[in-house]
Design an enzyme around this catalytic site. Structure first.
Site, PDB file in Angstrom:
ATOM      1  N   LYS A 138       0.873  -1.172   0.000  1.00 35.27           N
ATOM      2  CA  LYS A 138       0.000   0.000   0.000  1.00 35.27           C
ATOM      3  C   LYS A 138       0.904   1.214   0.000  1.00 35.27           C
ATOM      4  CE  LYS A 138      -3.754  -2.048   2.691  1.00 35.27           C
ATOM      5  NZ  LYS A 138      -4.504  -1.994   3.941  1.00 35.27           N
ATOM      6  N   HIS A 141       0.573   5.750   3.736  1.00 39.92           N
ATOM      7  CA  HIS A 141      -0.590   6.550   4.123  1.00 39.92           C
ATOM      8  C   HIS A 141      -0.158   7.679   5.052  1.00 39.92           C
ATOM      9  CE1 HIS A 141      -4.509   7.565   5.809  1.00 39.92           C
ATOM     10  NE2 HIS A 141      -5.020   6.950   4.761  1.00 39.92           N
ATOM     11  N   HIS A 144       0.438   7.254   8.818  1.00 44.18           N
ATOM     12  CA  HIS A 144       1.666   6.692   9.407  1.00 44.18           C
ATOM     13  C   HIS A 144       2.711   7.765   9.705  1.00 44.18           C
ATOM     14  CE1 HIS A 144       0.686   2.442   9.175  1.00 44.18           C
ATOM     15  NE2 HIS A 144       0.159   2.660   7.993  1.00 44.18           N
TER      16      HIS A 144
END
Length: 578
Positions: A138, A141, A144
């Protein structure tokens, strides 16, 4: 330095009260600076002496304060000793204050405040910090970001105080989502697209397969099959998974480089899947593993052993869960790294998870679980870019850089720079960090682009501007600084206020390492920057006599050194021009 003065006052108290001088060190603190006000330099809390049994805990505290103050006489270090309300104030001879604080900066001493005796009581040793920990396959984001910068601050702080620090990134690289991704890639994936824009393509595949799985039982079954193949180490599945993992780590390292963050170890759940089964066996042999009504494997953590507080460690089909792998990871790390403390940095929603993790480890007989700690943090609200709701951290970093570049070009400063984009990047990131660190970590906060990027006010931009301005002043006067300077030329209140503030630096670091909150250091550096701004106006170097210019340059270079070191501990790269 603060140590010299603290030690002198403690020695005087020791002689007066017939006690070893070390016992007074914790009761002494530097007095915070108030703008334009003359204050004492140190204060002694009488209540602390009563609690520790040095003074009787009964009787009138004010009478005790005044009596002790009258017993203490001025000397070559202290020019004034006075009683306040429950405290005794100590004022150091001004010339000596200037000399002792600024002395180390003539020797290019980069460790100002870091060798303080306040840190003697701290346990050094090995600290393992686990932070950032995003999920594989992924894009990084924005959620994080907090774990990454808070963990980096804690690692920097511990390292600066002499700990051996292991920086670990524990990746979410195992679990049913890889079953979905593996099955999805078989249907919607394309190796060509994977080469061109790896994480974007994986993200698109993941979104597509999730949508399909909602109403397609075959996809769900394919996902379960793929994950089973992974767990059984079937080569084709493992090879695809490895490809996903390598792609993601490469991509993340690029983002970490932009943030000025690095890791010693990239670990992950996948490293502990086999050990997780061993943990289950250990729980069983200790009689800790129970079977719930649903057929899942649980550990009963309720004080009355009535199953009112259980933690699930095994699915009904016998596969392990996140916490089981965390138990295995913790056990493995203590054997491998022999840490003296382990710190996990995650958002506050995982607080119960870590309470259960530490409880189970203790019940398994691992006394070292007492040396494990969870540092929780709140959520960021409203983190959006101009194009709308933000998902990925790179979008936030790009926008911070673009907005900063725009602000710099408005103030016509970009012409003088070798690399305006790089400067804008560093300043933009410092703005993100300071906005995040100003309050208590547990609090949620609302993201605000405009306030965050203001050049005046309590922002990362203001810290960078102060540092760049000091560097410019020192550079313009290269050669004017001297190894010796006359302390009597720095007795103005503006100068004294900066020096009094520097007295607090070791206390601020000590406070930070106690509660692992960056706000103490951020607020200290912002206050220092405001004091420096006043000094720029009131203590000009240009046009002053040579001796005055040399003394003022020593003051400014000392302040610059502390500012830069403090910024680096926060995870900010100081810029020399902006």
């Amino acid at each position: 330095m603060a140590c010299f003065f603290r030690r002198s006052i403690a020695a005087k108290l020791g002689r007066t009260l017939q006690q070893p001088e070390d016992v007074f060190i914790p009761a002494l603190s530097a007095v915070p600076v108030f703008k334009k006000q003359q204050t004492a330099d140190f204060k002694l809390s009488i209540n602390t002496l009563r609690i520790s049994g040095i003074l009787p805990s009964s009787g009138d505290i004010q009478l005790q304060t005044e009596k002790l103050a009258s017993q203490l006489k001025q000397d070559s270090v202290l020019e004034d000793i006075s009683a306040g309300r429950g405290v005794i104030h100590f004022k150091v001879h001004r010339k000596l204050l200037v000399q002792k604080i600024l002395e180390p900066f003539g020797k290019e001493d980069e460790r100002f405040g870091l060798s303080s005796e306040l840190f003697n009581t701290l346990k050094r040793g090995t600290t393992l910090v686990e932070y950032s920990s995003p999920n594989i396959a992924k894009k990084f984001h924005a959620g994080h970001l907090r774990s990454t910068i808070i963990g980096n601050f804690i690692a920097n702080l511990k390292q600066s105080l002499g700990n051996n620090v292991i920086r670990m990134n524990y990746l979410g690289d195992w679990g049913m989502q890889f079953g979905l991704l593996g099955a999805g890639f078989g249907q919607f994936g394309c190796q060509e697209k994977l080469k061109q824009n790896p994480l974007q393509h994986l993200f698109e595949v993941y979104v597509q397969v999730n949508k399909e799985a909602e109403h397609n039982e075959d996809i769900k079954q394919a996902a379960r099959d793929f994950f089973k193949q992974l767990e059984q180490h079937e080569s084709e599945a493992v090879s695809l998974w490895q490809q996903f993992r390598e792609i993601t780590v490469d991509e993340y390292q690029r983002v970490y480089k932009r943030l000025g963050v690095h890791f010693d170890i990239y670990s992950g759940e996948s490293f502990h899947q086999d050990q997780a089964q061993e943990v289950v066996q250990q729980l069983q042999s200790r009689g800790l593993l129970k079977t719930s009504e649903k057929g899942t494997g649980v550990v009963d953590l309720s004080p009355a052993a009535d199953m009112s507080n259980i933690c699930t460690v095994l699915r009904s089909d016998g596969t392990t869960l996140y916490i089981t792998r965390d138990l295995a990871a913790a056990t493995d790390r203590t054997e491998k790294y022999q840490f003296d403390e382990m710190i996990y940095v995650t958002d506050k929603s995982q607080a119960t998870h870590f309470q259960q993790l530490f409880q189970i480890l203790l019940r398994m007989g691992h006394s070292w679980a007492d040396r494990c700690q969870h540092v929780p943090f709140g959520l960021v609200r409203g983190m959006k870019t101009r194009s709308g709701e933000v998902v990925f951290l790179e979008d936030v970093l790009d926008e911070a850089r673009a907005r900063m570049l725009h602000n710099m070009s408005q103030s016509k400063t970009t012409k003088e720079m070798d690399d305006p984009e790089d400067t804008a990047e560093k300043v933009g990131i410092s703005a993100l960090i300071v906005q995040d660190f100003k309050g208590p970590l547990l609090s949620d906060y609302t993201f605000d682009w405009d306030r965050m990027l203001q050049a005046q006010g309590d922002t990362g931009v203001f810290l960078q501007y102060t540092h760049a301005r000091l560097c410019s002043l020192i550079q313009r006067n290269e050669g004017a600084e001297a190894a010796v300077f006359d302390p009597s030329l720095l007795l103005e209140q503006t100068s004294i206020s900066i020096l009094q503030h520097l007295l607090r630096y070791d206390e601020v670091l000590y406070q930070s390492v106690q509660d692992l909150q960056p706000k103490h250091l951020v607020n200290f550096l912002l206050k220092l920057s405001h004091l420096i701004a006043s000094a720029h106006r009131e203590l000009p170097v240009k046009g002053s006599s040579r001796d005055v210019a040399q003394a003022r340059l020593r003051l400014f270079s000392g302040a610059c050194s502390v500012l830069a070191n403090g910024m680096r501990i926060l995870g900010i790269t100081p810029v020399n021009k902006m």
